[in-house]
Design a protein around this motif. Structure first.
Motif, PDB file in Angstrom:
ATOM      1  N   PRO A  77      34.654  31.297  37.975  1.00 14.60           N
ATOM      2  CA  PRO A  77      33.962  31.877  39.132  1.00 14.60           C
ATOM      3  C   PRO A  77      33.641  30.788  40.151  1.00 14.60           C
ATOM      4  O   PRO A  77      33.359  29.649  39.783  1.00 14.60           O
ATOM      5  CB  PRO A  77      32.683  32.449  38.513  1.00 14.60           C
ATOM      6  N   THR A 101      27.825  30.746  43.245  1.00 11.85           N
ATOM      7  CA  THR A 101      27.057  31.398  44.298  1.00 11.85           C
ATOM      8  C   THR A 101      25.697  30.728  44.392  1.00 11.85           C
ATOM      9  O   THR A 101      25.337  29.855  43.607  1.00 11.85           O
ATOM     10  CB  THR A 101      26.859  32.899  43.991  1.00 11.85           C
ATOM     11  N   LYS A 119      30.574  38.294  43.237  1.00  8.77           N
ATOM     12  CA  LYS A 119      31.091  37.075  42.620  1.00  8.77           C
ATOM     13  C   LYS A 119      32.588  36.972  42.887  1.00  8.77           C
ATOM     14  O   LYS A 119      33.297  37.974  42.866  1.00  8.77           O
ATOM     15  CB  LYS A 119      30.824  37.080  41.115  1.00  8.77           C
ATOM     16  N   HIS A 120      33.072  35.759  43.144  1.00  7.31           N
ATOM     17  CA  HIS A 120      34.482  35.529  43.413  1.00  7.31           C
ATOM     18  C   HIS A 120      35.067  34.631  42.332  1.00  7.31           C
ATOM     19  O   HIS A 120      34.392  33.733  41.830  1.00  7.31           O
ATOM     20  CB  HIS A 120      34.668  34.879  44.785  1.00  7.31           C
ATOM     21  N   TYR A 136      43.237  35.571  42.445  1.00  6.44           N
ATOM     22  CA  TYR A 136      41.905  35.665  43.045  1.00  6.44           C
ATOM     23  C   TYR A 136      41.324  37.033  42.727  1.00  6.44           C
ATOM     24  O   TYR A 136      42.046  38.037  42.680  1.00  6.44           O
ATOM     25  CB  TYR A 136      41.958  35.489  44.565  1.00  6.44           C
ATOM     26  N   SER A 172      37.536  39.528  43.280  1.00  6.38           N
ATOM     27  CA  SER A 172      36.185  39.741  43.791  1.00  6.38           C
ATOM     28  C   SER A 172      35.493  40.724  42.867  1.00  6.38           C
ATOM     29  O   SER A 172      36.014  41.813  42.601  1.00  6.38           O
ATOM     30  CB  SER A 172      36.238  40.297  45.215  1.00  6.38           C
ATOM     31  N   HIS A 173      34.301  40.344  42.365  1.00  9.49           N
ATOM     32  CA  HIS A 173      33.552  41.162  41.413  1.00  9.49           C
ATOM     33  C   HIS A 173      32.372  41.804  42.154  1.00  9.49           C
ATOM     34  O   HIS A 173      31.422  41.123  42.549  1.00  9.49           O
ATOM     35  CB  HIS A 173      33.063  40.305  40.247  1.00  9.49           C
ATOM     36  N   ALA A 190      35.778  44.795  39.503  1.00 10.89           N
ATOM     37  CA  ALA A 190      36.528  43.636  39.987  1.00 10.89           C
ATOM     38  C   ALA A 190      37.874  44.095  40.524  1.00 10.89           C
ATOM     39  O   ALA A 190      38.542  44.947  39.936  1.00 10.89           O
ATOM     40  CB  ALA A 190      36.729  42.628  38.859  1.00 10.89           C
ATOM     41  N   GLY A 224      41.462  42.364  41.958  1.00  8.93           N
ATOM     42  CA  GLY A 224      42.132  41.070  42.000  1.00  8.93           C
ATOM     43  C   GLY A 224      43.593  41.156  42.362  1.00  8.93           C
ATOM     44  O   GLY A 224      44.229  42.215  42.256  1.00  8.93           O
TER      45      GLY A 224
END
Length: 344
Positions: A80, A83, A118-119, A142, A144-145, A155, A157
């Motif tokens: 991750p 953040t 989260k990424h 990649y 993104s959550h 998520a 991706g």
């Protein structure tokens, strides 16, 4: 600040190396018995799902009693992107309690804070060799959550990269030297290289996960000769699993893994794994190709873990081979919070 800088630099270096290092196989996607050990190869939406940098190195040998038997190698890494959340993620701390819902009294979130997106960033290389066929792929991924609630995330991706397929023409003998397919391969020096894209979705919480992904979205042509119609097959994958706390020390993970490429029958694995104190685990699975598999793994220390599986089939070919061996070495990096793995 400096620690975060080193973290991001390490992640970029590892994933960049994975993509650059890719080089050369067969026209079907390989299959792993321990699919949960290398999920980003199957579903890019799982990129960054762990609370640390997860590195996996694996080897799979099939039909070891046969000449030119299939072999698969892979290496993957994902993590991750940090953040600004100050969440402690108590629910996924290595110390567990009998009633996980009690965590909600202390923090109303899961995995780095439910209120934060989260990424994840990652990459992988796979090399699959089957007799005269060889295929190597290198992809960056990649995800993104997105938070859907205190205990639920979705998520989304994508992964993009290059796949090179080769046939050792020097080992091919044909009855008809003017066969169009043979000529097409020879004109391409027995290889083709294509850019491709994979995409997936993964819905998960502390209790379950369900995911869908599609690979080879571009369905590239295998030959430069337009008169020969041969394309890579769009391949669909599905994963479904539960996370059950049997006690403060023991967890049960039943799950299903499904694959379909449109050209071959649907295949699926059904199995379950048990894990003791986030240290050792063991499991069994059944595949609908008349195959059963036993597997086990251990967390050696805070950094290293290793696992092994053995597949045994009940089809006639088992008279000529000794089964399928698969071994995976894992590295856990930047896990300062000692977060327990989600998919391990």
């Amino acid at each position: 600040m400096m620690k975060r800088f080193y973290y991001i630099v390490s992640l970029i270096v590892v994933t960049g190396w994975l993509l650059v290092a890719q080089s050369a196989s067969a026209q079907q996607l390989f299959r792993l018995t321990q699919y949960f050990q290398n999920p980003i190869v199957i579903n890019p939406a799982t990129t960054g799902i762990e609370g640390f940098m997860d590195v996996k190195i694996g080897y799979r040998q099939q039909w070891s009693g046969l000449d030119g038997a299939p072999e698969t190698y892979y290496i993957s890494a994902h993590a991750p992107l940090r953040t600004n959340s100050s969440s402690t993620g108590l629910r996924h701390n290595a110390l567990r309690i009998s009633d996980p819902s009690l965590y909600d009294q202390f923090d109303g979130n899961t995995r780095y804070g439910a209120s934060n997106v989260k990424h994840g960033l990652g990459g992988y290389i796979t090399s699959d060799n089957q007799g005269i066929f060889a295929q190597t792929s290198g992809f960056m991924s990649y995800a993104s959550h997105l938070p859907l609630g205190n205990q639920l995330r979705l998520a989304i991706g994508v992964s993009a990269g290059v796949t090179n397929q080769q046939i050792d023409i020097s080992r091919v003998t044909v009855i008809e030297p003017n066969d169009p397919t043979y000529l097409a391969y020879r004109n391409q020096q027995g290889q083709s290289t294509n850019f491709d894209l994979n995409a997936g979705m993964f819905l998960y919480s502390d209790r379950f996960y369900v995911g869908y992904s599609a690979a080879r979205i571009f369905q590239n042509n295998l030959y430069n000769d337009s008169e020969i119609a041969a394309q890579q097959q769009l391949t669909h994958f599905g994963m479904l699993g539960l996370r059950l706390n049997l006690s403060t020390a023991l967890m049960l993970y039943p799950g299903v893994y499904i694959g379909y490429d449109g050209a071959n029958p649907v295949t699926y694995d059904v199995g379950a794994r048990v894990k003791l104190k986030d240290i050792v685990w063991a499991g069994l699975s059944y595949r609908n190709t008349s195959t059963i598999a036993g597997m086990a793994g251990i967390q050696i220390n805070n950094t290293f873990n290793v696992s092994y599986s053995y597949d045994y089939g009940f089809s006639g070919i088992n008279n000529l081979q000794s089964g399928i061996h698969e071994i995976t070495l894992g590295l856990v990096l930047f896990n300062s919070r000692q977060v327990a793995p989600y998919l391990w």
